[in-house]
Design a protein around this motif. Structure first.
Motif, PDB file in Angstrom:
ATOM      1  N   GLU A  21     -20.933 -64.385 -53.886  1.00 26.70           N
ATOM      2  CA  GLU A  21     -21.493 -63.666 -52.457  1.00 26.70           C
ATOM      3  C   GLU A  21     -23.053 -63.426 -52.495  1.00 26.70           C
ATOM      4  O   GLU A  21     -23.635 -63.558 -51.503  1.00 26.70           O
ATOM      5  N   GLU A  22     -23.366 -63.354 -53.615  1.00 28.30           N
ATOM      6  CA  GLU A  22     -25.031 -63.280 -53.782  1.00 28.30           C
ATOM      7  C   GLU A  22     -25.576 -63.415 -54.934  1.00 28.30           C
ATOM      8  O   GLU A  22     -24.827 -63.281 -56.060  1.00 28.30           O
ATOM      9  N   LYS A  23     -26.708 -64.247 -54.951  1.00 27.29           N
ATOM     10  CA  LYS A  23     -27.248 -64.810 -56.093  1.00 27.29           C
ATOM     11  C   LYS A  23     -28.559 -64.306 -56.323  1.00 27.29           C
ATOM     12  O   LYS A  23     -29.305 -64.559 -55.120  1.00 27.29           O
ATOM     13  N   GLY A  24     -29.276 -64.067 -57.275  1.00 22.92           N
ATOM     14  CA  GLY A  24     -30.698 -63.759 -57.499  1.00 22.92           C
ATOM     15  C   GLY A  24     -31.277 -63.327 -58.665  1.00 22.92           C
ATOM     16  O   GLY A  24     -30.474 -63.142 -59.541  1.00 22.92           O
ATOM     17  N   LYS A  25     -32.594 -63.098 -58.513  1.00 25.56           N
ATOM     18  CA  LYS A  25     -32.951 -62.200 -59.844  1.00 25.56           C
ATOM     19  C   LYS A  25     -32.409 -60.886 -59.982  1.00 25.56           C
ATOM     20  O   LYS A  25     -32.242 -60.151 -58.834  1.00 25.56           O
ATOM     21  N   PRO A  26     -32.531 -60.062 -60.946  1.00 25.48           N
ATOM     22  CA  PRO A  26     -31.905 -58.883 -61.400  1.00 25.48           C
ATOM     23  C   PRO A  26     -32.608 -57.921 -60.415  1.00 25.48           C
ATOM     24  O   PRO A  26     -32.267 -57.108 -59.600  1.00 25.48           O
ATOM     25  N   GLU A  27     -34.024 -58.217 -60.459  1.00 26.54           N
ATOM     26  CA  GLU A  27     -34.730 -57.159 -59.478  1.00 26.54           C
ATOM     27  C   GLU A  27     -34.443 -57.184 -57.987  1.00 26.54           C
ATOM     28  O   GLU A  27     -34.690 -55.961 -57.627  1.00 26.54           O
ATOM     29  N   ASP A  28     -34.226 -58.139 -57.336  1.00 24.18           N
ATOM     30  CA  ASP A  28     -33.516 -58.276 -56.133  1.00 24.18           C
ATOM     31  C   ASP A  28     -32.293 -57.709 -55.986  1.00 24.18           C
ATOM     32  O   ASP A  28     -31.770 -57.208 -55.159  1.00 24.18           O
ATOM     33  N   VAL A  29     -31.365 -58.411 -56.623  1.00 24.15           N
ATOM     34  CA  VAL A  29     -30.035 -57.996 -56.602  1.00 24.15           C
ATOM     35  C   VAL A  29     -29.690 -56.483 -56.651  1.00 24.15           C
ATOM     36  O   VAL A  29     -28.856 -55.892 -55.910  1.00 24.15           O
ATOM     37  N   PHE A  30     -30.486 -55.984 -57.554  1.00 22.05           N
ATOM     38  CA  PHE A  30     -30.143 -54.619 -58.003  1.00 22.05           C
ATOM     39  C   PHE A  30     -30.961 -53.777 -57.000  1.00 22.05           C
ATOM     40  O   PHE A  30     -30.565 -52.483 -56.763  1.00 22.05           O
ATOM     41  N   SER A  31     -32.122 -54.215 -56.904  1.00 23.96           N
ATOM     42  CA  SER A  31     -33.105 -53.272 -55.768  1.00 23.96           C
ATOM     43  C   SER A  31     -33.158 -53.521 -54.461  1.00 23.96           C
ATOM     44  O   SER A  31     -33.400 -52.588 -53.793  1.00 23.96           O
ATOM     45  N   ASN A  32     -32.945 -54.565 -54.030  1.00 19.79           N
ATOM     46  CA  ASN A  32     -32.496 -55.148 -52.560  1.00 19.79           C
ATOM     47  C   ASN A  32     -31.578 -55.871 -52.409  1.00 19.79           C
ATOM     48  O   ASN A  32     -31.607 -56.815 -51.762  1.00 19.79           O
ATOM     49  N   PRO A  33     -30.318 -55.392 -52.434  1.00 17.48           N
ATOM     50  CA  PRO A  33     -29.010 -56.242 -52.295  1.00 17.48           C
ATOM     51  C   PRO A  33     -29.048 -56.473 -50.655  1.00 17.48           C
ATOM     52  O   PRO A  33     -29.110 -55.501 -49.773  1.00 17.48           O
ATOM     53  N   ASN A  34     -28.479 -57.795 -50.380  1.00 10.81           N
ATOM     54  CA  ASN A  34     -28.353 -58.339 -48.881  1.00 10.81           C
ATOM     55  C   ASN A  34     -27.029 -57.774 -48.633  1.00 10.81           C
ATOM     56  O   ASN A  34     -26.671 -57.518 -47.365  1.00 10.81           O
ATOM     57  N   SER A  35     -25.925 -58.213 -49.474  1.00 13.06           N
ATOM     58  CA  SER A  35     -24.471 -57.944 -49.013  1.00 13.06           C
ATOM     59  C   SER A  35     -24.243 -56.514 -48.860  1.00 13.06           C
ATOM     60  O   SER A  35     -24.470 -55.532 -49.948  1.00 13.06           O
ATOM     61  N   ASP A  36     -23.307 -56.109 -47.682  1.00 12.57           N
ATOM     62  CA  ASP A  36     -22.691 -54.864 -47.703  1.00 12.57           C
ATOM     63  C   ASP A  36     -21.762 -54.715 -48.790  1.00 12.57           C
ATOM     64  O   ASP A  36     -21.658 -53.445 -49.500  1.00 12.57           O
ATOM     65  N   ARG A  37     -21.118 -55.732 -49.190  1.00  9.87           N
ATOM     66  CA  ARG A  37     -19.930 -55.745 -50.272  1.00  9.87           C
ATOM     67  C   ARG A  37     -20.628 -55.576 -51.756  1.00  9.87           C
ATOM     68  O   ARG A  37     -20.322 -54.654 -52.675  1.00  9.87           O
ATOM     69  N   LEU A  38     -21.824 -56.029 -51.933  1.00 11.13           N
ATOM     70  CA  LEU A  38     -22.562 -55.891 -53.248  1.00 11.13           C
ATOM     71  C   LEU A  38     -23.024 -54.495 -53.291  1.00 11.13           C
ATOM     72  O   LEU A  38     -22.968 -53.550 -54.275  1.00 11.13           O
ATOM     73  N   LYS A  39     -23.789 -54.016 -52.145  1.00 14.23           N
ATOM     74  CA  LYS A  39     -24.142 -52.532 -51.986  1.00 14.23           C
ATOM     75  C   LYS A  39     -22.837 -51.523 -52.365  1.00 14.23           C
ATOM     76  O   LYS A  39     -23.110 -50.587 -53.182  1.00 14.23           O
ATOM     77  N   ALA A  40     -21.678 -51.731 -51.724  1.00 15.88           N
ATOM     78  CA  ALA A  40     -20.629 -51.109 -52.131  1.00 15.88           C
ATOM     79  C   ALA A  40     -20.332 -50.984 -53.314  1.00 15.88           C
ATOM     80  O   ALA A  40     -19.895 -50.206 -54.199  1.00 15.88           O
ATOM     81  N   PHE A  41     -20.292 -52.347 -54.042  1.00 12.71           N
ATOM     82  CA  PHE A  41     -19.794 -52.415 -55.559  1.00 12.71           C
ATOM     83  C   PHE A  41     -20.542 -51.611 -56.429  1.00 12.71           C
ATOM     84  O   PHE A  41     -20.286 -50.906 -57.275  1.00 12.71           O
ATOM     85  N   LEU A  42     -22.047 -51.850 -56.359  1.00 12.65           N
ATOM     86  CA  LEU A  42     -22.991 -50.827 -57.007  1.00 12.65           C
ATOM     87  C   LEU A  42     -22.622 -49.635 -57.006  1.00 12.65           C
ATOM     88  O   LEU A  42     -22.933 -48.932 -57.980  1.00 12.65           O
ATOM     89  N   LYS A  43     -22.344 -49.068 -55.635  1.00 16.04           N
ATOM     90  CA  LYS A  43     -22.133 -47.711 -55.568  1.00 16.04           C
ATOM     91  C   LYS A  43     -20.717 -47.180 -56.199  1.00 16.04           C
ATOM     92  O   LYS A  43     -21.065 -46.213 -57.140  1.00 16.04           O
ATOM     93  N   ARG A  44     -19.773 -47.928 -56.085  1.00 13.26           N
ATOM     94  CA  ARG A  44     -18.680 -47.786 -56.992  1.00 13.26           C
ATOM     95  C   ARG A  44     -18.957 -47.779 -58.570  1.00 13.26           C
ATOM     96  O   ARG A  44     -18.191 -47.125 -59.212  1.00 13.26           O
ATOM     97  N   SER A  45     -19.886 -48.675 -58.898  1.00 13.15           N
ATOM     98  CA  SER A  45     -20.009 -48.740 -60.414  1.00 13.15           C
ATOM     99  C   SER A  45     -21.237 -47.839 -61.065  1.00 13.15           C
ATOM    100  O   SER A  45     -21.625 -47.928 -62.040  1.00 13.15           O
ATOM    101  N   ASN A  46     -21.704 -46.938 -59.944  1.00  9.03           N
ATOM    102  CA  ASN A  46     -22.574 -45.921 -60.246  1.00  9.03           C
ATOM    103  C   ASN A  46     -23.938 -46.338 -60.662  1.00  9.03           C
ATOM    104  O   ASN A  46     -24.595 -45.964 -61.624  1.00  9.03           O
TER     105      ASN A  46
END
Length: 253
Positions: free
Chosen positions: A224-249
């Protein structure tokens, strides 16, 4: 990281188990020296993907090339498969150590059987890599005498004894008690710093953030999304990724 020829190429990779399609078109190129964290919810295809990388699972369709070997070739010879597995090691969630062998014997077995190393050569390598993971004193212990964290570090040392070019990790800390996770992640971080190419299925978001240079977020059988960690964790594009990060605290910052 080096952008030389990719060591892993996945092009529209599909994998089904009967009527269940688990991988639904995975596209990615990975290079030598990459430390890749594969994240995502349970059942999204993470483990199936890395099991395809060393042909523990066969590919249904699409292209998968690893270290120049066409893994999606259904006529792949046993010789080619042995060649691949001498270059691509795997560390499993549940260690997979032989209980009837000592730690030293566990490490010596594959180099002798697969790489045709002598007893002396394999013993020297085993001692070297046990020292590397901080377990020299446990050489003559049996797996049942070790903690979970120690068993996993032995499993990493066993992989290193094969002198691989890529190590695959399938949730290497998920079977461990929380207080033992750190020692395994520390060993993996050391390998990353030394330039080992690694593909790690993990729920350890801090490791993915701090150690990886590539993060793959799987969702429902695709990346769904690929990138450098600073981008994936600091500026996620996918709503699903945002929800996943929120669920995993996992804080987004």
């Amino acid at each position: 990281m080096s952008q030389s020829s990719p060591v892993i190429i996945s092009d529209n990779l599909h994998k089904s188990f009967g009527d269940l399609e688990v991988l639904k078109g995975v596209n990615v190129e990975l290079h030598k020296g990459d430390v890749v964290s594969v994240i995502g919810p349970s059942g999204c295809g993470k483990t199936t993907f890395i099991r395809c990388l060393n042909r523990l699972e066969s590919v249904t369709s699409g292209k998968l090339e690893v270290m120049g070997i066409e893994m999606s070739d259904h006529k792949l010879t046993e010789k080619s498969l042995r060649k691949l597995r001498s270059k691509v090691s795997m560390v499993f969630q549940h260690f997979n150590l032989f209980p009837h062998l000592t730690v030293l014997e566990n490490l010596m077995l594959a180099p002798q059987k697969v790489l045709k190393k002598t007893l002396t050569e394999s013993k020297e390598k085993a001692h070297h890599y046990l020292d590397k993971v901080g377990l020299s004193a446990k050489a003559n212990f049996y797996p049942e005498q070790l903690s979970g964290g120690q068993k996993q570090r032995v499993a990493i040392a066993r992989s290193l004894c094969m002198q691989p070019e890529i190590i695959l990790f399938d949730e290497p800390t998920s079977a461990l008690d929380p207080e033992l996770v750190g020692e395994v992640l520390s060993t993996m971080k050391q390998l990353a710093e030394e330039g080992m190419t690694m593909v790690v299925v993990t729920h350890e978001m801090q490791f993915a953030r701090e150690v990886s240079n590539v993060v793959l977020f799987f969702h429902q059988g695709i990346i769904e999304e690929k990138g450098k960690p600073e981008d994936v964790f600091s500026n996620p594009n996918s709503d699903r990724l945002k929800a996943f990060l929120k669920r995993s605290n996992t804080p987004v910052y």
